[in-house]
Design a protein around this motif. Sequence first.
Motif, PDB file in Angstrom:
ATOM      1  N   ILE A  27     -20.360  -3.883  46.886  1.00 37.38           N
ATOM      2  CA  ILE A  27     -20.468  -2.930  48.003  1.00 37.38           C
ATOM      3  C   ILE A  27     -21.660  -1.996  47.790  1.00 37.38           C
ATOM      4  O   ILE A  27     -22.446  -1.738  48.717  1.00 37.38           O
ATOM      5  N   VAL A  28     -21.811  -1.489  46.551  1.00 35.63           N
ATOM      6  CA  VAL A  28     -22.932  -0.580  46.261  1.00 35.63           C
ATOM      7  C   VAL A  28     -24.265  -1.309  46.422  1.00 35.63           C
ATOM      8  O   VAL A  28     -25.211  -0.789  47.040  1.00 35.63           O
ATOM      9  N   LEU A  29     -24.342  -2.529  45.888  1.00 36.56           N
ATOM     10  CA  LEU A  29     -25.597  -3.290  45.979  1.00 36.56           C
ATOM     11  C   LEU A  29     -25.948  -3.607  47.422  1.00 36.56           C
ATOM     12  O   LEU A  29     -27.124  -3.550  47.817  1.00 36.56           O
ATOM     13  N   ARG A  30     -24.959  -3.946  48.212  1.00 37.54           N
ATOM     14  CA  ARG A  30     -25.233  -4.266  49.633  1.00 37.54           C
ATOM     15  C   ARG A  30     -25.756  -3.032  50.359  1.00 37.54           C
ATOM     16  O   ARG A  30     -26.663  -3.113  51.185  1.00 37.54           O
ATOM     17  N   VAL A  35     -28.962  -7.660  48.797  1.00 38.14           N
ATOM     18  CA  VAL A  35     -27.990  -8.605  49.339  1.00 38.14           C
ATOM     19  C   VAL A  35     -27.715  -9.757  48.376  1.00 38.14           C
ATOM     20  O   VAL A  35     -26.554 -10.136  48.185  1.00 38.14           O
ATOM     21  N   PRO A  36     -28.750 -10.361  47.736  1.00 34.45           N
ATOM     22  CA  PRO A  36     -28.455 -11.451  46.786  1.00 34.45           C
ATOM     23  C   PRO A  36     -27.527 -11.001  45.651  1.00 34.45           C
ATOM     24  O   PRO A  36     -26.611 -11.725  45.261  1.00 34.45           O
ATOM     25  N   GLU A  41     -21.801 -10.850  43.434  1.00 29.06           N
ATOM     26  CA  GLU A  41     -20.608 -10.091  43.035  1.00 29.06           C
ATOM     27  C   GLU A  41     -19.422 -10.411  43.939  1.00 29.06           C
ATOM     28  O   GLU A  41     -18.283 -10.527  43.468  1.00 29.06           O
ATOM     29  N   PHE A  42     -19.670 -10.572  45.228  1.00 28.98           N
ATOM     30  CA  PHE A  42     -18.576 -10.890  46.152  1.00 28.98           C
ATOM     31  C   PHE A  42     -18.022 -12.296  45.896  1.00 28.98           C
ATOM     32  O   PHE A  42     -16.821 -12.528  46.023  1.00 28.98           O
ATOM     33  N   LYS A  43     -18.899 -13.229  45.530  1.00 29.45           N
ATOM     34  CA  LYS A  43     -18.426 -14.573  45.184  1.00 29.45           C
ATOM     35  C   LYS A  43     -17.515 -14.515  43.965  1.00 29.45           C
ATOM     36  O   LYS A  43     -16.477 -15.195  43.918  1.00 29.45           O
ATOM     37  N   ALA A  62     -21.851 -10.621  53.531  1.00 31.35           N
ATOM     38  CA  ALA A  62     -23.041 -10.881  52.722  1.00 31.35           C
ATOM     39  C   ALA A  62     -23.643 -12.236  53.070  1.00 31.35           C
ATOM     40  O   ALA A  62     -24.876 -12.383  53.133  1.00 31.35           O
ATOM     41  N   GLN A  63     -22.809 -13.210  53.301  1.00 33.47           N
ATOM     42  CA  GLN A  63     -23.315 -14.528  53.693  1.00 33.47           C
ATOM     43  C   GLN A  63     -24.011 -14.456  55.050  1.00 33.47           C
ATOM     44  O   GLN A  63     -25.044 -15.096  55.264  1.00 33.47           O
TER      45      GLN A  63
END
Length: 268
Positions: A27-30, A35-36, A41-43, A62-63
């Motif tokens: 969430i923080v990175l997005r 995004v990559p 992390e979401f995967k 994210a996808q």
Amino acid sequence: MPQALIEFRHAVQTDPRFGPAHQGIGIVLRRQGNVPGALAEFKETVRLMPQNPVALYDLGLAQKDTGDLDGAIANLRRAIELQPDFEKAQYALGIALKQRGRTAEAATEMGGVRKFHESRLQASQIKSLILDAQAQQASGNTENVISDYSKVVDLDPDNLDARILLGNALAAAQQTERATQVYNDLIQRAPKFAEAYNNRGLLALQTGNAKQAKVDFEQAIKIKPAYGPAHYNLGLALEKMGDTTRAEEEFKTARTLCSESAKQACSQ
């Protein structure tokens, strides 16, 4: 580096299988535009928590951000399957389908989002009407109480509590025919609603039909044997019919039941 990201990374170092920490990092990175990194992390979050609809939603977003619309659509659908009232996921799915050129499916999903929105508005309106009805009742404004509960029943025909409160308000306003019809409709919808039989029986008793009242009170007791008010009211009906012996038995039962439940008034 944001403090939240530091803490999430520390949590992952402590326990690499802690899904919520991976989700937090994503969430923080997005939000930072990475995004990559967020996608990775979401995967991992979904791998660790495959039945978590929010994790699937985050991965789907994210996808979608990276142009993987088919992956986004698949994961957003999975999120909705796990949580059918997940409005944000349904909206995101509608957008992804539209971007993919599947306009008919997108329209269906957006229609579902509109229904969620309308349902929330209706729930809010019903809550406001019920609160107003309670305030009006406290002020003795019976006609306004009737108006409010009538509107609630129109908005939500399956709201049984509103139906019986409407019937009670009509009975208090001596609108016996309308009140009886409300109780009739309620019994038709909910044949095991003991209070509806009891209250309809009271109206019958008040209009001199002790025989019909007896039938209703007995049905209420059959459904709810420990229902003190129905026993008391059955006693009144039997007394009217001249069966004083049985009437006294019902009064005695009512006194016993009501003494066991201080909140339950017998003279109803």
